[in-house]
Design an enzyme around this catalytic site. Structure first.
Site, PDB file in Angstrom:
ATOM      1  N   SER A 292       1.566  -1.670  -0.103  1.00  0.00           N
ATOM      2  CA  SER A 292      -0.073   0.296   0.099  1.00  0.00           C
ATOM      3  C   SER A 292       1.035   1.333   0.036  1.00  0.00           C
ATOM      4  O   SER A 292       2.000   1.327   0.723  1.00  0.00           O
ATOM      5  CB  SER A 292      -0.906  -0.184   1.403  1.00  0.00           C
ATOM      6  OG  SER A 292      -1.572   1.133   2.036  1.00  0.00           O
ATOM      7  N   GLY A 293       0.620   2.396  -1.077  1.00  0.00           N
ATOM      8  CA  GLY A 293       1.313   3.502  -1.471  1.00  0.00           C
ATOM      9  C   GLY A 293       2.008   3.280  -1.889  1.00  0.00           C
ATOM     10  O   GLY A 293       3.838   4.343  -2.390  1.00  0.00           O
TER      11      GLY A 293
ATOM     12  N   GLU B  79      -0.775  -4.647   3.886  1.00  0.00           N
ATOM     13  CA  GLU B  79      -0.375  -4.161   4.777  1.00  0.00           C
ATOM     14  C   GLU B  79      -1.007  -4.699   6.104  1.00  0.00           C
ATOM     15  O   GLU B  79      -1.672  -6.152   5.441  1.00  0.00           O
ATOM     16  CB  GLU B  79      -1.703  -2.477   5.248  1.00  0.00           C
ATOM     17  CG  GLU B  79      -1.477  -1.563   4.047  1.00  0.00           C
ATOM     18  CD  GLU B  79      -1.607  -0.857   4.475  1.00  0.00           C
ATOM     19  OE1 GLU B  79      -1.616   0.519   4.734  1.00  0.00           O
ATOM     20  OE2 GLU B  79      -3.803  -0.245   4.399  1.00  0.00           O
TER      21      GLU B  79
ATOM     22  N   ASN C 247      -0.418   5.253   3.361  1.00  0.00           N
ATOM     23  CA  ASN C 247      -1.488   5.860   2.028  1.00  0.00           C
ATOM     24  C   ASN C 247      -2.717   6.808   2.545  1.00  0.00           C
ATOM     25  O   ASN C 247      -3.644   6.004   2.865  1.00  0.00           O
ATOM     26  CB  ASN C 247      -1.815   4.552   1.009  1.00  0.00           C
ATOM     27  CG  ASN C 247      -1.622   5.743  -0.256  1.00  0.00           C
ATOM     28  OD1 ASN C 247      -2.422   7.050  -0.442  1.00  0.00           O
ATOM     29  ND2 ASN C 247      -2.068   4.683  -1.111  1.00  0.00           N
TER      30      ASN C 247
ATOM     31  N   THR D 216      -1.373   2.352  -8.486  1.00  0.00           N
ATOM     32  CA  THR D 216      -2.435   2.921  -9.138  1.00  0.00           C
ATOM     33  C   THR D 216      -2.148   4.119 -10.035  1.00  0.00           C
ATOM     34  O   THR D 216      -2.532   4.330 -11.215  1.00  0.00           O
ATOM     35  CB  THR D 216      -3.103   3.324  -8.158  1.00  0.00           C
ATOM     36  OG1 THR D 216      -4.183   2.862  -7.152  1.00  0.00           O
ATOM     37  CG2 THR D 216      -5.043   4.543  -8.895  1.00  0.00           C
TER      38      THR D 216
ATOM     39  N   GLY E 277      -3.158  -3.001  -2.158  1.00  0.00           N
ATOM     40  CA  GLY E 277      -1.997  -3.258  -2.182  1.00  0.00           C
ATOM     41  C   GLY E 277      -2.072  -3.773  -0.108  1.00  0.00           C
ATOM     42  O   GLY E 277      -2.985  -3.734   0.371  1.00  0.00           O
TER      43      GLY E 277
ATOM     44  N   SER F 150      -6.040   5.356  -0.549  1.00  0.00           N
ATOM     45  CA  SER F 150      -5.118   3.765  -0.932  1.00  0.00           C
ATOM     46  C   SER F 150      -6.302   3.176  -1.468  1.00  0.00           C
ATOM     47  O   SER F 150      -7.927   3.343  -1.313  1.00  0.00           O
ATOM     48  CB  SER F 150      -4.893   2.896   0.027  1.00  0.00           C
ATOM     49  OG  SER F 150      -4.824   1.676  -0.306  1.00  0.00           O
ATOM     50  N   SER F 151      -6.050   2.509  -2.915  1.00  0.00           N
ATOM     51  CA  SER F 151      -7.179   1.663  -3.551  1.00  0.00           C
ATOM     52  C   SER F 151      -7.409   0.419  -2.656  1.00  0.00           C
ATOM     53  O   SER F 151      -6.664   0.087  -2.762  1.00  0.00           O
ATOM     54  CB  SER F 151      -6.701   1.300  -4.604  1.00  0.00           C
ATOM     55  OG  SER F 151      -6.263   1.989  -5.532  1.00  0.00           O
TER      56      SER F 151
END
Length: 538
Positions: free
Chosen positions: A156-157, A430, A230, A161, A428, A233-234
């Protein structure tokens, strides 16, 4: 002196030199750090393994990690660090994989002039770039007449994307429609709704994008949320197929989404809508405890098939979720019943057009049906809160699916499809001290995808030490990535090329722990069957 890498708690890896000859059986390596500090480094079966060898200086900074003499974790990290800090390069190849470091700032390397420069070039002819991967996919689709796919993965981050967005922008530029339909703009216009803003303000003015709804605080959108790593974050996986005609112009697209994470809707979110046109939503600044910093994007309604009347309905539904999250359910004295007295419930019912009395009743009651009769039972305060949260998540999920469906409808084409390029933007991973089931599923999906990459190169940074985005272009006819490295080694052996076989990490035991018989998923299934089920045990 022989130069090596040794583990370090603060810097992960430190460079050192061996100052005395090492003989087999010695338990101490005499080292000197780069600052001149001497160090006696314990080695042996009960202490540390022998340290990794460093690459010659002439190879440090190579734009392809496979060109390094030693390809292991410290070598990979150091090469990426040198390229990023000393050469300002965020991209590095690792064979067919493009590794990207998130610079956390806008870089002027994605303009149309850069797209023009990479158009028609071979992947290794120019510096590593997401456009080079996109060009390779586009070129192979034309040359081999086979569909292509680009896979984007990472924590993530890491910038997944954004990488997927620039790949789509490349295809929209080089494969623009030959008609006046501007299909490629429709494809790009769908991205801000589901993900992040594609255009700058100047581009928005040039494209006459009039609707810019800043519904929440940050540049986020439907399906995105703030996480520990993030702010945007998606929280879902997305696979977009960009469809081309026989002349290789974009004629349409189709989007599939996976595993929308709904849990943050009921524990993390906050919002505001202070503009006059949102007065009917009854949202003042930061009125809710339950919605994340969240922005409903920008788009032209005529491009993505969502009319103004539908947009108004979307805003009302989103506002109703905010108000529902603020409905306070109070426990009665016995703890087995509850009641409400909340203005947010009134706003919720008004925005959705439901009867207040009925909503008030069914928030704290449930209907039980048996073979012979149906009766209504009062819920405890905890049960009512859970039911309220479940309703909020369900409404959010249905709205999300509705938006995806309308975007796909706008991107449909009646023309005959000749080929497509797929772009997979996976969610992502985490890790928290306490992980939700949804986060567990997200991490599980990433472990499966990670397995595909494990064999592409002989070593990669561990998950705790990398903040990298990986982009891989793979034609469907190519072998699975998990076999690529093994096949490459077999090829070297067939041609009698000197080659040292490399034993690389396989995360199959981790996957087996989750999905094998009596693994975590089986245990969770079993827990759900227990009559006295407790969420804490799950």
């Amino acid at each position: 002196f022989t130069r090596v890498w040794i583990p370090d708690q603060d810097e992960v890896w430190k460079a050192a030199e061996i100052t005395r000859d090492y003989k087999e059986g010695d338990v101490v390596l005499h080292l000197q750090l780069e600052d001149g500090t001497p160090l006696e480094y314990q080695v042996g079966p009960k202490s540390n393994a022998l340290p990794f060898l460093r690459n010659p200086d002439i190879l440090v900074g190579e734009n392809d990690l496979t060109a390094l003499s030693y390809l292991h974790e410290p070598a990979v990290l150091h090469n990426l660090r040198v390229r990023f800090l000393e050469s300002n390069n965020i991209y590095t190849y690792c064979g067919i994989v493009l590794v990207a470091i998130n610079p956390y700032e806008q870089l002027q390397i994605y303009g149309e002039e850069v797209i023009t420069a990479y158009n028609g070039q071979n992947m290794g002819d120019m510096d590593p770039h997401i456009f080079a991967v996109a060009e390779e996919a586009y070129k192979q689709m034309i040359r081999d007449e086979k569909n292509q796919s680009i896979i984007v993965s990472g924590e993530s981050g890491a910038g997944k994307t954004v990488s997927a967005k620039y790949a789509m922008r490349y295809f929209a530029t080089v494969g623009g429609s030959s008609s006046d339909a501007n299909v490629e703009e429709k494809v790009l216009a769908s991205n801000p709704i589901m993900e992040v803003r594609v255009w700058t303000e100047t581009e928005m003015m040039r494209r006459n994008i009039s609707l810019w709804i800043c519904f929440y605080a940050d540049d986020t959108a439907i399906g995105n949320a703030k996480t520990t790593r993030n702010d945007n974050s998606s929280r879902f996986g997305k696979y977009i197929q960009i469809v081309f005609s026989k002349h290789y112009h974009i004629i349409g697209a189709n989007m599939r989404t996976y595993l929308l994470e709904k849990s943050r809707v009921v524990f993390q979110l906050c919002a505001s809508a202070s503009l006059p046109e949102f007065k009917e939503l009854s949202l003042s600044e930061l009125t809710s405890d339950h919605l994340t910093d969240f922005m409903f994007g920008c788009w032209r309604a005529d491009q993505v098939g969502i009319k103004e009347s539908s947009q108004s309905g979307i805003f009302k539904i989103m506002a109703s979720i905010l108000h529902l999250g603020n409905v306070e359910i109070i426990s009665e004295r016995d703890g087995e019943s509850c009641h409400r007295n909340d203005v947010h419930l009134q706003h919720f019912c008004r925005l959705l057009g439901v009867e207040l009395k009925q909503m008030d009743h069914w928030l704290c009651h449930r209907k039980l049906a048996t073979a012979s009769e149906t009766y209504v039972k009062t819920m405890s305060c905890k049960q009512a809160n859970n039911a309220r949260d479940a309703l909020a998540k369900h409404i959010y999920a249905r709205l999300f699916d509705w938006i995806v469906g309308h975007i796909n409808k706008a991107l449909q084409t009646s023309s005959k499809q000749h080929s497509f390029i797929g772009v997979l933007d996976i969610y992502g991973f985490e890790t928290f001290e306490v992980n939700s089931f949804e986060q567990f599923c997200i991490n599980y999906a990433n472990e499966k995808l990670q397995q595909q990459f494990n064999s592409v190169s002989s070593a990669e940074p561990t998950r705790s030490q990398r903040s990298l985005d990986r982009v891989s272009h793979l034609p469907p006819s190519a072998p699975c990535p998990q076999h690529v490295f093994k096949l490459e080694q077999d090829e070297y052996m067939k041609e009698n090329i000197p080659w040292t076989l490399i034993d690389f990490y396989d995360n199959q035991p981790c996957i087996d722990l989750i999905e094998a018989r009596l693994g975590i998923l089986d245990l969770l299934d079993e827990e759900c069957k227990v009559r006295t089920y407790f969420f804490s045990r799950f």
